[in-house]
Design a protein around this motif. Structure first.
Motif, PDB file in Angstrom:
ATOM      1  N   GLU A  17      94.212  -0.211  37.488  1.00 40.45           N
ATOM      2  CA  GLU A  17      94.011  -1.638  37.246  1.00 40.45           C
ATOM      3  C   GLU A  17      95.275  -2.347  36.781  1.00 40.45           C
ATOM      4  O   GLU A  17      96.070  -1.783  36.022  1.00 40.45           O
ATOM      5  N   THR A  18      95.441  -3.585  37.250  1.00 41.94           N
ATOM      6  CA  THR A  18      96.480  -4.477  36.735  1.00 41.94           C
ATOM      7  C   THR A  18      95.813  -5.784  36.331  1.00 41.94           C
ATOM      8  O   THR A  18      94.813  -6.201  36.929  1.00 41.94           O
ATOM      9  N   ILE A  36     103.072   5.380  39.312  1.00 42.93           N
ATOM     10  CA  ILE A  36     102.007   4.374  39.235  1.00 42.93           C
ATOM     11  C   ILE A  36     102.057   3.655  37.887  1.00 42.93           C
ATOM     12  O   ILE A  36     102.046   2.423  37.831  1.00 42.93           O
ATOM     13  N   ALA A  37     102.132   4.414  36.806  1.00 41.44           N
ATOM     14  CA  ALA A  37     102.159   3.817  35.468  1.00 41.44           C
ATOM     15  C   ALA A  37     103.402   2.956  35.262  1.00 41.44           C
ATOM     16  O   ALA A  37     103.355   1.936  34.564  1.00 41.44           O
ATOM     17  N   ALA A  38     104.527   3.324  35.886  1.00 38.49           N
ATOM     18  CA  ALA A  38     105.770   2.553  35.739  1.00 38.49           C
ATOM     19  C   ALA A  38     105.625   1.141  36.305  1.00 38.49           C
ATOM     20  O   ALA A  38     106.370   0.245  35.926  1.00 38.49           O
ATOM     21  N   ARG A  39     104.667   0.934  37.175  1.00 33.89           N
ATOM     22  CA  ARG A  39     104.419  -0.401  37.744  1.00 33.89           C
ATOM     23  C   ARG A  39     103.437  -1.210  36.913  1.00 33.89           C
ATOM     24  O   ARG A  39     102.960  -2.260  37.338  1.00 33.89           O
ATOM     25  N   GLY A  40     103.117  -0.718  35.723  1.00 36.38           N
ATOM     26  CA  GLY A  40     102.203  -1.444  34.842  1.00 36.38           C
ATOM     27  C   GLY A  40     100.743  -1.299  35.219  1.00 36.38           C
ATOM     28  O   GLY A  40      99.904  -2.099  34.806  1.00 36.38           O
ATOM     29  N   THR A  73      97.297   0.565  34.828  1.00 36.62           N
ATOM     30  CA  THR A  73      96.591   1.488  33.936  1.00 36.62           C
ATOM     31  C   THR A  73      95.764   2.454  34.780  1.00 36.62           C
ATOM     32  O   THR A  73      95.273   2.093  35.857  1.00 36.62           O
ATOM     33  N   ILE A  74      95.634   3.664  34.287  1.00 30.52           N
ATOM     34  CA  ILE A  74      94.942   4.727  35.009  1.00 30.52           C
ATOM     35  C   ILE A  74      93.837   5.265  34.108  1.00 30.52           C
ATOM     36  O   ILE A  74      94.104   5.649  32.967  1.00 30.52           O
ATOM     37  N   THR A  75      92.613   5.295  34.630  1.00 31.29           N
ATOM     38  CA  THR A  75      91.473   5.799  33.864  1.00 31.29           C
ATOM     39  C   THR A  75      90.741   6.850  34.688  1.00 31.29           C
ATOM     40  O   THR A  75      90.374   6.595  35.834  1.00 31.29           O
ATOM     41  N   ASP A  76      90.530   8.011  34.102  1.00 28.56           N
ATOM     42  CA  ASP A  76      89.789   9.088  34.758  1.00 28.56           C
ATOM     43  C   ASP A  76      88.298   8.820  34.601  1.00 28.56           C
ATOM     44  O   ASP A  76      87.787   8.747  33.490  1.00 28.56           O
ATOM     45  N   ARG A  77      87.602   8.657  35.701  1.00 32.85           N
ATOM     46  CA  ARG A  77      86.154   8.448  35.693  1.00 32.85           C
ATOM     47  C   ARG A  77      85.441   9.588  36.421  1.00 32.85           C
ATOM     48  O   ARG A  77      84.314   9.431  36.884  1.00 32.85           O
ATOM     49  N   SER A  78      86.105  10.713  36.509  1.00 40.68           N
ATOM     50  CA  SER A  78      85.544  11.860  37.230  1.00 40.68           C
ATOM     51  C   SER A  78      84.370  12.456  36.468  1.00 40.68           C
ATOM     52  O   SER A  78      84.299  12.389  35.245  1.00 40.68           O
ATOM     53  N   GLU A 104      93.677 -18.384  32.947  1.00 39.56           N
ATOM     54  CA  GLU A 104      92.837 -17.365  33.561  1.00 39.56           C
ATOM     55  C   GLU A 104      93.559 -16.023  33.639  1.00 39.56           C
ATOM     56  O   GLU A 104      94.758 -15.940  33.388  1.00 39.56           O
ATOM     57  N   ILE A 105      92.802 -15.025  34.012  1.00 42.40           N
ATOM     58  CA  ILE A 105      93.322 -13.672  34.216  1.00 42.40           C
ATOM     59  C   ILE A 105      93.111 -13.311  35.683  1.00 42.40           C
ATOM     60  O   ILE A 105      92.045 -13.559  36.246  1.00 42.40           O
ATOM     61  N   GLU A 106      94.138 -12.726  36.278  1.00 37.01           N
ATOM     62  CA  GLU A 106      94.005 -12.152  37.622  1.00 37.01           C
ATOM     63  C   GLU A 106      93.956 -10.640  37.438  1.00 37.01           C
ATOM     64  O   GLU A 106      94.863 -10.065  36.843  1.00 37.01           O
ATOM     65  N   LYS A 107      92.889 -10.048  37.910  1.00 36.48           N
ATOM     66  CA  LYS A 107      92.713  -8.600  37.772  1.00 36.48           C
ATOM     67  C   LYS A 107      92.524  -7.995  39.154  1.00 36.48           C
ATOM     68  O   LYS A 107      91.747  -8.506  39.955  1.00 36.48           O
ATOM     69  N   VAL A 108      93.259  -6.924  39.404  1.00 34.77           N
ATOM     70  CA  VAL A 108      93.066  -6.163  40.632  1.00 34.77           C
ATOM     71  C   VAL A 108      92.782  -4.720  40.200  1.00 34.77           C
ATOM     72  O   VAL A 108      93.554  -4.136  39.445  1.00 34.77           O
ATOM     73  N   SER A 109      91.677  -4.193  40.675  1.00 36.51           N
ATOM     74  CA  SER A 109      91.332  -2.812  40.348  1.00 36.51           C
ATOM     75  C   SER A 109      91.059  -2.039  41.636  1.00 36.51           C
ATOM     76  O   SER A 109      90.547  -2.587  42.606  1.00 36.51           O
ATOM     77  N   VAL A 110      91.436  -0.778  41.585  1.00 44.09           N
ATOM     78  CA  VAL A 110      91.274   0.123  42.730  1.00 44.09           C
ATOM     79  C   VAL A 110      90.644   1.411  42.206  1.00 44.09           C
ATOM     80  O   VAL A 110      91.103   1.962  41.208  1.00 44.09           O
TER      81      VAL A 110
END
Length: 133
Positions: A54-55, A26-30, A32-37, A62-68
């Motif tokens: 998030e990317t 996942i990180a290799a695709r740029g 970012t990973i955040t633990d919100r547990s 502008e910025i395009e942001k996609v978060s999951v």
């Protein structure tokens, strides 16, 4: 330990294993990973396993942001996959945004792999954003 908590702790361990296995991919695709547990009981709220992926990419001025967010709370029967895609300028409200949510059985997430679930949601958000002029 209550049965509900035991089931959650078992699911939490399985999700942690899936993340450990796929984190590098996942990180290799740029992404970012955040633990919100929330791993313990806080006030009257249930514990949860929750990770934010998030990317961001420049799109002119502008910025395009996609978060999951992939999450599971104690007492819930399915993993929640929430996705938001947006286009915005720094310091301003989003000019465009789209949010989706789906529930998946833990067995489906384990079978597909956490990275596949995240990548699928990311691709869908990126495809939607790509259609915005």
């Amino acid at each position: 330990m209550r049965e509900e908590e035991r089931r959650f702790r078992e699911a939490e361990r399985r999700l942690d294993e899936l993340l450990r296995r796929d984190e590098t991919i996942i990180a290799a695709r740029g992404i970012t990973i955040t633990d919100r547990s929330v791993r313990a009981y806080v006030r009257n709220d249930y514990p949860s396993w929750s990770y934010w992926f998030e990317t961001r990419r420049a799109r002119g001025s502008e910025i395009e942001k996609v978060s999951v967010t992939v999450s599971l709370r104690e007492g819930e029967a399915a993993v929640r996959v929430w996705r938001r895609a947006e286009i915005f300028q720094i310091g301003r409200q989003s000019r465009w945004q789209s949010t989706t949510e789906r529930l998946m059985p833990l067995q489906s997430v384990a079978r597909e792999g956490l990275s596949a679930v995240v990548f699928e949601a990311m691709r869908a958000g990126e495809a939607e954003a790509a259609g915005v002029v």
